[in-house]
Design an enzyme around this catalytic site. Structure first.
Site, short mmCIF file in Angstrom:
data_model
loop_
_atom_site.label_atom_id
_atom_site.label_comp_id
_atom_site.label_asym_id
_atom_site.label_seq_id
_atom_site.Cartn_x
_atom_site.Cartn_y
_atom_site.Cartn_z
N ASP A 1 0.88 -1.17 0.00
CA ASP A 1 0.00 0.00 0.00
C ASP A 1 0.92 1.21 0.00
O ASP A 1 1.51 1.55 1.01
CB ASP A 1 -0.88 -0.04 1.26
CG ASP A 1 -1.64 1.27 1.50
OD1 ASP A 1 -1.64 2.15 0.61
OD2 ASP A 1 -2.24 1.40 2.59
N LYS B 1 2.78 11.25 -3.84
CA LYS B 1 1.72 10.55 -4.57
C LYS B 1 0.78 11.52 -5.29
O LYS B 1 0.16 11.18 -6.29
CB LYS B 1 0.93 9.70 -3.57
CG LYS B 1 -0.04 8.71 -4.17
CD LYS B 1 -0.60 7.83 -3.06
CE LYS B 1 -1.68 6.90 -3.53
NZ LYS B 1 -2.13 6.03 -2.42
N GLU C 1 -7.24 0.53 -4.15
CA GLU C 1 -7.19 0.43 -2.69
C GLU C 1 -8.48 -0.15 -2.09
O GLU C 1 -8.41 -1.07 -1.28
CB GLU C 1 -6.85 1.80 -2.09
CG GLU C 1 -5.39 2.17 -2.36
CD GLU C 1 -5.10 3.65 -2.21
OE1 GLU C 1 -5.96 4.39 -1.71
OE2 GLU C 1 -3.99 4.08 -2.60
N ASP D 1 -12.54 5.45 3.56
CA ASP D 1 -11.08 5.53 3.74
C ASP D 1 -10.65 6.96 4.04
O ASP D 1 -10.60 7.81 3.15
CB ASP D 1 -10.39 5.00 2.46
CG ASP D 1 -8.86 5.05 2.56
OD1 ASP D 1 -8.31 5.64 3.52
OD2 ASP D 1 -8.20 4.47 1.66
P1 ADP Z 1 -2.60 7.31 3.93
O1 ADP Z 1 -3.48 6.21 3.44
O2 ADP Z 1 -3.13 8.66 3.64
O3 ADP Z 1 -1.19 7.17 3.52
P2 ADP Z 1 -3.01 6.27 6.68
O4 ADP Z 1 -4.18 5.45 6.35
O5 ADP Z 1 -1.82 5.57 7.19
O6 ADP Z 1 -2.56 7.23 5.53
O7 ADP Z 1 -3.50 7.36 7.75
C1 ADP Z 1 -2.60 8.20 8.36
C2 ADP Z 1 -3.34 9.11 9.29
O8 ADP Z 1 -4.00 8.35 10.30
C3 ADP Z 1 -2.40 10.07 10.00
O9 ADP Z 1 -2.95 11.37 9.96
C4 ADP Z 1 -2.41 9.54 11.42
O10 ADP Z 1 -2.19 10.55 12.36
C5 ADP Z 1 -3.80 8.98 11.54
N1 ADP Z 1 -3.94 8.00 12.63
C6 ADP Z 1 -3.25 6.86 12.81
N2 ADP Z 1 -3.67 6.25 13.92
C7 ADP Z 1 -4.65 7.01 14.46
C8 ADP Z 1 -5.47 6.90 15.63
N3 ADP Z 1 -5.35 5.88 16.48
N4 ADP Z 1 -6.37 7.89 15.86
C9 ADP Z 1 -6.49 8.92 15.01
N5 ADP Z 1 -5.76 9.08 13.91
C10 ADP Z 1 -4.84 8.12 13.63
MG MG Z 2 -4.34 4.80 2.45
#
Ligand code: ADP
Ligand code: MG
Length: 628
Positions: free
Chosen positions: A8, A70, A169, A191
């Site tokens: 991912d 990205k 995704e 998402d």
């Molecule tokens: P992307 O798909 O955009 O690359 P992610 O799905 O990994 O990103 O999401 C990242 C975001 O999720 C970040 O802003 C992070 O702070 C937030 N995040 C991760 N864990 C938690 C949580 N337990 N509570 C709230 N926000 C969270």
């Molecule tokens: Mg993502």
């Protein structure tokens, strides 16, 4: 031994999962973390950092830290001009107008930066597994176009990986859940990641995953929540100390880290402490930031962000023609869906359903990609993967309108063909202009590509049969061919540097089309009416030529006059009332002329036949260049 993995490659974070012992497992990176920030930094002393280390120095090295790359992959600079202004590093155009990252005197393609992230994931996973990871399934957002998908594939190649498949995704997320599903279900994938929000509606069942609709917001995610906390803490601090911490990069970096940490904690506890000792100093000495942040405060300062997820959810549901009652399951994807207020909103939007989170929302996409890698390596029994087109695809036809061949939200892979004809007698070629969009007028849509089919045998207008086929493969790559059914001659293109539409643009185009629906339909009716009149005038003229002297002089002169008027009306774009009036008159005349050939039969009976054989319902591809 070598291994295949699922990756991912996220805007904010990336995750890798490998197929092992009958399931896909997330592999931790060298720092021991299961997610890796999608960040690459080039430091003052010539070091290159990837992941957490790069992220940790981001604010102190704003020009040398590349994040959210990205957003730029597979894009032309012109398309991301605005986006480029929102990042701290320099995004420029190369000679071909492609988006490039300029850092410390060197230009990098977004693919190269992405490759550095992929390389770290694959290397770390390989070390962990004790065997090289050399093949991967990589995920992309459902709305990624061909150029973005191809660029993602190239990033894999640059990283030394063989990319087995690019999958969407939400499809991957559904796969992580959908494998064991026996019965047919409608699934909503919600998402909310670090910087983007995507909703998809899927059909899952019998090992098949089909994406029915997608919507989203390209600028909504966890980063916005962090910023709200940063602003809140900084303003509170300023009230007390009259110092704006946001002006000091060192302090700001620490503030952001503390804000994210607090936000994450508030997902499981209702109150948290923020402590930043020695965050700044003034003439009286060092200053410390200590604050208590309540979940309720956090919810207050971010309520509008949460509300913003509603509209895309509703749009996706309406596009997929489902109501909340039809949704059997809701899958939460993205770290930000751990926020309790997000979960309650989702529950509210989907009629009280408890969202599914049994697969970790940060990891579910990688896990699904890992399963797909297993499928492709023959380790898992076959799972079909289907996705949809975000916008309609079609060609330009006479009068400058778009004729849709593949409707928006059609499941891919898809293959649709339609037969068109020429707009003029002896037209030797047709111009095939491939369009993407929802508007009726061709010019309001996006041109994906154009080509010519030549050497059409001389024939009266409307006779040649040109079959145009749109073929969208499983990776979302579009092939368009036009075939002359008479000669078998074929011409085509692959849309490679195609649409380059981001979700925001897709949304904008869809909304614009909604707003303009009535006006567009009116326009379409006018053009159709004119085309019909044009075709009729042509038929009458042909009939006159056929009859020669057999045409009664009185009818001939009336017919000729009407044909002239009709052609004038078409070229002057006369009001639709006038067009219809002439159409009716010409229909009468044509009926009369047909009766002549039938040896003086009843005009009434002939008139039915005539409307059947009218050439006007055949779409014609316009070819301006040989209208003479
Ligand atoms: P992307 O798909 O955009 O690359 P992610 O799905 O990994 O990103 O999401 C990242 C975001 O999720 C970040 O802003 C992070 O702070 C937030 N995040 C991760 N864990 C938690 C949580 N337990 N509570 C709230 N926000 C969270
Ligand atoms: Mg993502």
């Amino acid at each position: 031994m070598a291994r295949a993995a699922g990756i991912d490659l996220g805007t904010t974070n990336s995750v890798i999962a490998a197929w092992e012992g009958g399931e896909a497992d997330v592999i931790p990176n060298a720092e021991g973390q299961r997610t890796t920030p999608s960040v690459v930094a080039f430091t003052d002393n010539g070091e290159r950092l990837v992941g957490q280390l790069a992220r940790r120095q981001a604010i102190l090295n704003p020009k040398g830290t590349i994040y959210s790359v990205k957003r730029f992959i597979g894009r032309k600079f012109d398309e991301i001009r605005e986006e480029a202004e929102q990042v701290t590093y320099d995004v420029v155009a190369d000679d071909q107008g492609n988006a490039r990252i300029s850092v410390r005197g060197k230009l990098y393609a977004p693919e190269e930066i992405s490759a550095m992230i992929l390389r770290k994931l694959a290397d770390d996973a390989g070390r962990h597994l004790g065997e090289k990871v050399n093949e991967a399934v990589v995920t992309v957002p459902a709305y990624f176009n061909d150029a973005q998908r191809t660029a993602t594939r190239d990033a894999g190649k640059i990283a030394g990986l063989e990319v087995l498949r690019i999958i969407n995704e939400p499809t991957a997320a559904a796969l992580a859940y959908g494998l064991d599903k026996q019965q047919h279900e409608t699934v909503l994938v919600f998402d909310l990641g670090g910087g983007t929000f995507d909703v998809s509606i899927l059909d899952v069942g019998d090992g098949v995953v089909e994406v029915r609709a997608t919507a989203g917001d390209t600028h909504l995610g966890g980063d916005d929540f962090d910023r709200r906390i940063v602003d809140y803490l900084a303003e509170e601090f300023q009230k007390e100390n009259h110092i704006d911490l946001r002006k000091d990069p060192q302090a700001l970096q620490r503030l952001y880290e503390a804000a994210e940490k607090a936000k994450i904690e508030l997902s499981s506890v209702t109150q948290t402490q923020v402590n930043l000792p020695f965050v700044t100093a003034d003439q009286n000495g060092p200053k410390h930031l200590t604050a208590t942040l309540m979940r309720s405060t956090f919810e207050q300062i971010t309520s509008d962000l949460i509300e913003r997820t509603m509209e895309p959810v509703k749009r996706a549901m309406s596009d997929a023609k489902v109501s909340s009652d039809d949704i059997d399951e809701v899958i939460l994807v993205g770290g930000s869906t751990r926020i309790p207020a997000v979960q309650s909103l989702v529950r509210r939007l989907t009629g009280g359903k408890d969202p599914n989170m049994t697969v970790n929302p940060d990891e579910v996409v990688a896990v699904g990609a890992g399963i797909q890698a297993g499928v492709l390596k023959g380790d898992v029994s076959d799972v079909l993967l289907l996705d949809v087109t975000p916008l309609s695809l079609g060609v330009e036809t006479q009068g400058g309108v778009m004729t849709r061949i593949v409707e928006r939200n059609t499941t891919i892979p898809a293959r649709r063909a339609e037969t068109f004809s020429t707009a003029a007698d002896n037209q030797p070629a047709v111009d095939v202009v491939v369009l993407q969009g929802e508007r009726e007028r061709a010019a309001d849509n996006r041109v994906l590509g154009r080509f010519q089919l030549t050497d059409i045998r001389p024939a009266p207008r409307g006779e040649p049969q040109v079959e145009v086929t749109l073929d969208l493969d499983a990776n979302g790559i579009l092939n368009v061919t036009a075939r002359d059914k008479d000669t078998g001659k074929e011409q085509g293109i692959t849309i490679s540097e195609s649409s380059n539409l981001e979700a925001g643009e897709v949304d904008r185009m869809v909304q614009e089309a909604d707003r303009n629906r009535t006006a567009d339909q009116e326009l379409r009716r006018e053009i159709d009416a004119r085309n019909e009149l044009d075709a009729l005038a042509y038929q009458v003229q042909r009939r006159l030529d056929e009859l020669g002297d057999a045409a009664p002089p009185h009818e001939r002169s009336r017919a000729e006059m009407l044909v002239t008027d009709a052609r004038q009306a078409v070229s002057d774009q006369a009001p639709v009332d006038r067009v219809r009036e002439l159409t009716e008159e010409l229909q009468g005349v044509l009926a009369g002329l047909q009766a002549v050939s039938a040896g003086g039969g009843q005009p009434a009976g002939a008139s039915d036949e005539r409307s059947e054989s009218s050439a006007s319902d055949d779409d014609v591809i316009d070819a301006e260049f040989d209208r003479s």
